[in-house]
Write a protein that holds these residues in place. Sequence first.
Motif, PDB file in Angstrom:
ATOM      1  N   ARG A 127      38.097  40.148  51.788  1.00 27.28           N
ATOM      2  CA  ARG A 127      37.803  38.819  51.111  1.00 27.28           C
ATOM      3  C   ARG A 127      37.405  39.387  49.672  1.00 27.28           C
ATOM      4  NH1 ARG A 127      33.196  35.818  55.035  1.00 27.28           N
ATOM      5  NH2 ARG A 127      34.498  35.312  56.443  1.00 27.28           N
ATOM      6  N   LEU A 128      36.967  40.643  49.307  1.00 26.80           N
ATOM      7  CA  LEU A 128      36.830  40.873  48.037  1.00 26.80           C
ATOM      8  C   LEU A 128      38.009  40.653  47.064  1.00 26.80           C
ATOM      9  CD1 LEU A 128      34.781  42.044  45.821  1.00 26.80           C
ATOM     10  CD2 LEU A 128      35.299  44.383  46.644  1.00 26.80           C
ATOM     11  N   VAL A 129      39.107  41.295  47.789  1.00 27.76           N
ATOM     12  CA  VAL A 129      40.289  41.228  46.872  1.00 27.76           C
ATOM     13  C   VAL A 129      40.774  39.664  46.531  1.00 27.76           C
ATOM     14  CG1 VAL A 129      42.878  41.595  47.031  1.00 27.76           C
ATOM     15  CG2 VAL A 129      41.314  43.131  48.016  1.00 27.76           C
ATOM     16  N   GLY A 130      40.402  38.750  47.520  1.00 25.17           N
ATOM     17  CA  GLY A 130      40.754  37.407  47.369  1.00 25.17           C
ATOM     18  C   GLY A 130      39.865  36.712  46.327  1.00 25.17           C
ATOM     19  N   SER A 131      38.497  37.217  46.464  1.00 28.21           N
ATOM     20  CA  SER A 131      37.580  36.618  45.322  1.00 28.21           C
ATOM     21  C   SER A 131      37.776  37.139  43.948  1.00 28.21           C
ATOM     22  CB  SER A 131      36.055  37.358  45.783  1.00 28.21           C
ATOM     23  OG  SER A 131      35.623  37.031  47.059  1.00 28.21           O
ATOM     24  N   ILE A 132      38.279  38.466  43.983  1.00 31.40           N
ATOM     25  CA  ILE A 132      38.744  39.163  42.362  1.00 31.40           C
ATOM     26  C   ILE A 132      39.807  38.231  41.825  1.00 31.40           C
ATOM     27  CG2 ILE A 132      39.559  41.202  41.202  1.00 31.40           C
ATOM     28  CD1 ILE A 132      37.973  42.764  43.235  1.00 31.40           C
ATOM     29  N   VAL A 133      40.920  38.010  42.765  1.00 30.40           N
ATOM     30  CA  VAL A 133      42.290  37.571  42.413  1.00 30.40           C
ATOM     31  C   VAL A 133      41.770  35.721  41.656  1.00 30.40           C
ATOM     32  CG1 VAL A 133      44.412  36.231  43.110  1.00 30.40           C
ATOM     33  CG2 VAL A 133      43.564  38.729  43.868  1.00 30.40           C
ATOM     34  N   TYR A 134      40.983  35.132  42.755  1.00 27.02           N
ATOM     35  CA  TYR A 134      40.416  33.792  42.296  1.00 27.02           C
ATOM     36  C   TYR A 134      39.721  33.692  41.047  1.00 27.02           C
ATOM     37  CZ  TYR A 134      37.876  29.582  42.349  1.00 27.02           C
ATOM     38  OH  TYR A 134      37.377  28.150  42.217  1.00 27.02           O
ATOM     39  N   VAL A 135      38.972  34.685  40.927  1.00 29.03           N
ATOM     40  CA  VAL A 135      38.347  34.535  39.465  1.00 29.03           C
ATOM     41  C   VAL A 135      39.118  34.939  38.487  1.00 29.03           C
ATOM     42  CG1 VAL A 135      36.714  35.863  38.147  1.00 29.03           C
ATOM     43  CG2 VAL A 135      36.063  35.296  40.590  1.00 29.03           C
ATOM     44  N   PHE A 136      40.134  35.972  38.692  1.00 29.90           N
ATOM     45  CA  PHE A 136      40.883  36.186  37.396  1.00 29.90           C
ATOM     46  C   PHE A 136      41.765  35.078  37.227  1.00 29.90           C
ATOM     47  CE2 PHE A 136      45.112  37.782  36.191  1.00 29.90           C
ATOM     48  CZ  PHE A 136      44.692  38.850  35.027  1.00 29.90           C
ATOM     49  N   ILE A 137      42.630  34.317  38.207  1.00 24.86           N
ATOM     50  CA  ILE A 137      43.256  33.056  38.160  1.00 24.86           C
ATOM     51  C   ILE A 137      42.317  32.237  37.218  1.00 24.86           C
ATOM     52  CG2 ILE A 137      44.513  31.297  39.015  1.00 24.86           C
ATOM     53  CD1 ILE A 137      45.321  33.373  41.393  1.00 24.86           C
ATOM     54  N   PHE A 138      41.076  31.806  37.741  1.00 20.36           N
ATOM     55  CA  PHE A 138      40.449  30.816  37.281  1.00 20.36           C
ATOM     56  C   PHE A 138      39.883  31.321  35.885  1.00 20.36           C
ATOM     57  CE2 PHE A 138      35.845  29.439  36.393  1.00 20.36           C
ATOM     58  CZ  PHE A 138      36.186  28.014  36.627  1.00 20.36           C
ATOM     59  N   ARG A 139      39.562  32.538  35.402  1.00 22.83           N
ATOM     60  CA  ARG A 139      39.148  32.652  34.051  1.00 22.83           C
ATOM     61  C   ARG A 139      40.544  32.675  33.071  1.00 22.83           C
ATOM     62  NH1 ARG A 139      34.750  31.903  34.907  1.00 22.83           N
ATOM     63  NH2 ARG A 139      32.935  33.453  35.000  1.00 22.83           N
ATOM     64  N   ASN A 140      41.619  32.649  33.531  1.00 20.33           N
ATOM     65  CA  ASN A 140      42.728  32.766  32.630  1.00 20.33           C
ATOM     66  C   ASN A 140      43.224  31.426  32.462  1.00 20.33           C
ATOM     67  OD1 ASN A 140      44.213  35.411  31.879  1.00 20.33           O
ATOM     68  ND2 ASN A 140      43.566  35.855  33.811  1.00 20.33           N
ATOM     69  N   LEU A 141      43.029  30.560  33.486  1.00 22.78           N
ATOM     70  CA  LEU A 141      43.498  29.229  33.280  1.00 22.78           C
ATOM     71  C   LEU A 141      42.563  28.465  32.393  1.00 22.78           C
ATOM     72  CD1 LEU A 141      45.003  28.280  37.022  1.00 22.78           C
ATOM     73  CD2 LEU A 141      46.098  28.644  34.575  1.00 22.78           C
ATOM     74  N   CYS A 142      41.014  28.662  32.862  1.00 17.53           N
ATOM     75  CA  CYS A 142      39.957  28.073  32.082  1.00 17.53           C
ATOM     76  C   CYS A 142      40.148  28.612  30.590  1.00 17.53           C
ATOM     77  CB  CYS A 142      38.568  28.663  32.419  1.00 17.53           C
ATOM     78  SG  CYS A 142      38.048  27.771  33.880  1.00 17.53           S
ATOM     79  N   PHE A 143      40.438  29.969  30.247  1.00 19.75           N
ATOM     80  CA  PHE A 143      40.691  30.194  28.804  1.00 19.75           C
ATOM     81  C   PHE A 143      41.799  29.621  28.133  1.00 19.75           C
ATOM     82  CE2 PHE A 143      41.099  33.957  25.876  1.00 19.75           C
ATOM     83  CZ  PHE A 143      40.005  33.513  25.025  1.00 19.75           C
ATOM     84  N   MET A 144      43.015  29.383  29.015  1.00 17.61           N
ATOM     85  CA  MET A 144      44.041  28.619  28.551  1.00 17.61           C
ATOM     86  C   MET A 144      43.860  27.464  28.122  1.00 17.61           C
ATOM     87  SD  MET A 144      47.596  27.880  30.340  1.00 17.61           S
ATOM     88  CE  MET A 144      46.825  26.293  31.061  1.00 17.61           C
TER      89      MET A 144
END
Length: 214
Positions: free
Chosen positions: A122-139
């Motif tokens: 689950r931790l891997v999934g959480s990290i990937v989700y936050v990474f995707i979310f942060r990048n898309l928010c920033f974009m």
Amino acid sequence: MLNIMDILINVPVTLIALTGHELAHGWVSEKLGDPTPRQNGRMTVNPLAHLDLVGTLLMIFTGFGWAKPVMVNPMYYKNRKKGMALTAAAGPAANLIMAFAALLIFTVLQIICFKLGFEMPRLVGSIVYVFIFRNLCFMVFNLIPIPPLDGAKVLGMFLPNRAYYTMLQYERYCMLLIMLLSVTGVFSNIIGTGVNVVFNGLLRIISPLINLAM
């Protein structure tokens, strides 16, 4: 409020998103003939060279913010407005590429784990989700056409010169407006909608891979 685990995930993810964004600005400007980003030490993966304290904190706690702008000199560009637009667009494009790469790699790993009978931590999934979310928010945030955000410079390529340079004169005041709208949460709905649209688009791109593997 973010707990300790959220902060431990958000801080490195945010640093990667900001660094990739700013490095892309510098890389494109340099490719267009401008030595300024390298001269100012911005052609580096060291996040400390790119951080703006207020923008970084907002990125960590609200999901959107900004880094220290890369100084460029449009005098080196053959076409100044086009060069500025390309340089500006490079940052959001880098965030989109990083988000898509993370989603694609995570999907492939999930399929492999499924085939082997394992479950992705689950931790891997959480990290990937936050990474995707942060990048898309920033974009999405940076594509809002308000100076000095990247979207204003991209929009400037399609504006008459007089309107373009008039818009740039108000950057200082618009920055205060952006900070106010960020803190009060006005941007949340706009950015949230944009992120959902882009994320669903990325899912549609990789869905054939998922269907093929299953």
